[in-house]
Design an enzyme around this catalytic site. Structure first.
Site, PDB file in Angstrom:
ATOM      1  N   SER A   1       0.828  -1.195   0.000  1.00  0.00           N
ATOM      2  CA  SER A   1       0.000   0.000   0.000  1.00  0.00           C
ATOM      3  C   SER A   1       0.876   1.265   0.000  1.00  0.00           C
ATOM      4  CB  SER A   1      -0.963  -0.040   1.196  1.00  0.00           C
ATOM      5  OG  SER A   1      -2.006   0.876   1.031  1.00  0.00           O
TER       6      SER A   1
ATOM      7  N   ASP B   1      -8.367  -5.368  -5.926  1.00  0.00           N
ATOM      8  CA  ASP B   1      -7.823  -4.401  -4.967  1.00  0.00           C
ATOM      9  C   ASP B   1      -8.025  -2.990  -5.519  1.00  0.00           C
ATOM     10  OD1 ASP B   1      -6.284  -2.826  -3.280  1.00  0.00           O
ATOM     11  OD2 ASP B   1      -4.551  -4.163  -3.313  1.00  0.00           O
TER      12      ASP B   1
ATOM     13  N   HIS C   1      -7.522  -5.647  -0.693  1.00  0.00           N
ATOM     14  CA  HIS C   1      -6.312  -4.866  -0.453  1.00  0.00           C
ATOM     15  C   HIS C   1      -5.633  -5.312   0.846  1.00  0.00           C
ATOM     16  CE1 HIS C   1      -3.488  -1.613  -0.641  1.00  0.00           C
ATOM     17  NE2 HIS C   1      -3.839  -1.219   0.566  1.00  0.00           N
TER      18      HIS C   1
END
Length: 158
Positions: A23, A81, A136
Site C-alpha cells: 500500500s 484491490d 487490499h
C-alpha cells in the site's frame, strides 16, 4: 538513514537489495528504489523492487525512469484491490511503472497469475473494475496488518 544504508551495503558486498512494501509502503518502496538507483547508492541491476497493492506514484516520466533503471520491478496486485487504481490516471497524469503481476483469484498456493510487462495494461488489473478494500488487506492469505498482532502465524509452513 542514508548512513545506515551505506554501512549495511558496505558490510554486505555482493548482496542484492530487496525493497518491498504494501500500500503506502509500496509507494514509498518505489520512491526509495528509484532514489537509490538514480543517486548511484547501489547498482540498479542488483535492486529488486517488489510491491503489493501499490497505488500510482508518479506520472509517465517517473514511470519511464523506473522502467529504464530498475530491471527487476514487480507490482503484485490481488484481484479487485481498489488501491492500485488510485489515484486515477486522469488525475494529474498519475501512471504506473511496470511490471504487474495480477492474481485474478484468491492467491492461494498454486493459483495462476498474469504478468503484464507494461506500465498500464488492460490485460491485467486495469482491465478489471477494482473496488474491493478487503482484497487490499489480504495478500497470499496473510492479513496486511498482521504485524500489529505481533506477526503471529507469519510462517504457515511451520
Amino acid at each position: 538513514m542514508k548512513d545506515d544504508f551505506l554501512t549495511l551495503k558496505n558490510a554486505n558486498h555482493g548482496y542484492d537489495l530487496w525493497i518491498t512494501g504494501h500500500s503506502l509502503g509500496a509507494a514509498m518502496a518505489s520512491l526509495a528504489a528509484t532514489t537509490i538507483a538514480t543517486n548511484k547508492l547501489f547498482p540498479a541491476n542488483k535492486i529488486k523492487l517488489v510491491t503489493f497493492g501499490q497505488p500510482r506514484v508518479g506520472d509517465v516520466s517517473y514511470a519511464n525512469l523506473v522502467d529504464s533503471i530498475i530491471p527487476h520491478s514487480y507490482r503484485i496486485i490481488h484481484q479487485n484491490d481498489v488501491v492500485p487504481s488510485s489515484p486515477p490516471e486522469w488525475l494529474f497524469g498519475y501512471h504506473h511503472h511496470k511490471s504487474e503481476i495480477w492474481f485474478n483469484n484468491d492467491m492461494t498456493s498454486g493459483q495462476k497469475y498474469i504478468e503484464c510487462d507494461e506500465d498500464e495494461s488492460q490485460k491485467c488489473s486495469d482491465g478489471a473494475f477494482n473496488m474491493d478494500m478487503i482484497e487490499h488487506l489480504w495478500y497470499y492469505n496473510v492479513l496486511a496488518n498482521f504485524a500489529t498482532d505481533g506477526c503471529q502465524g507469519w510462517n504457515i509452513h511451520k
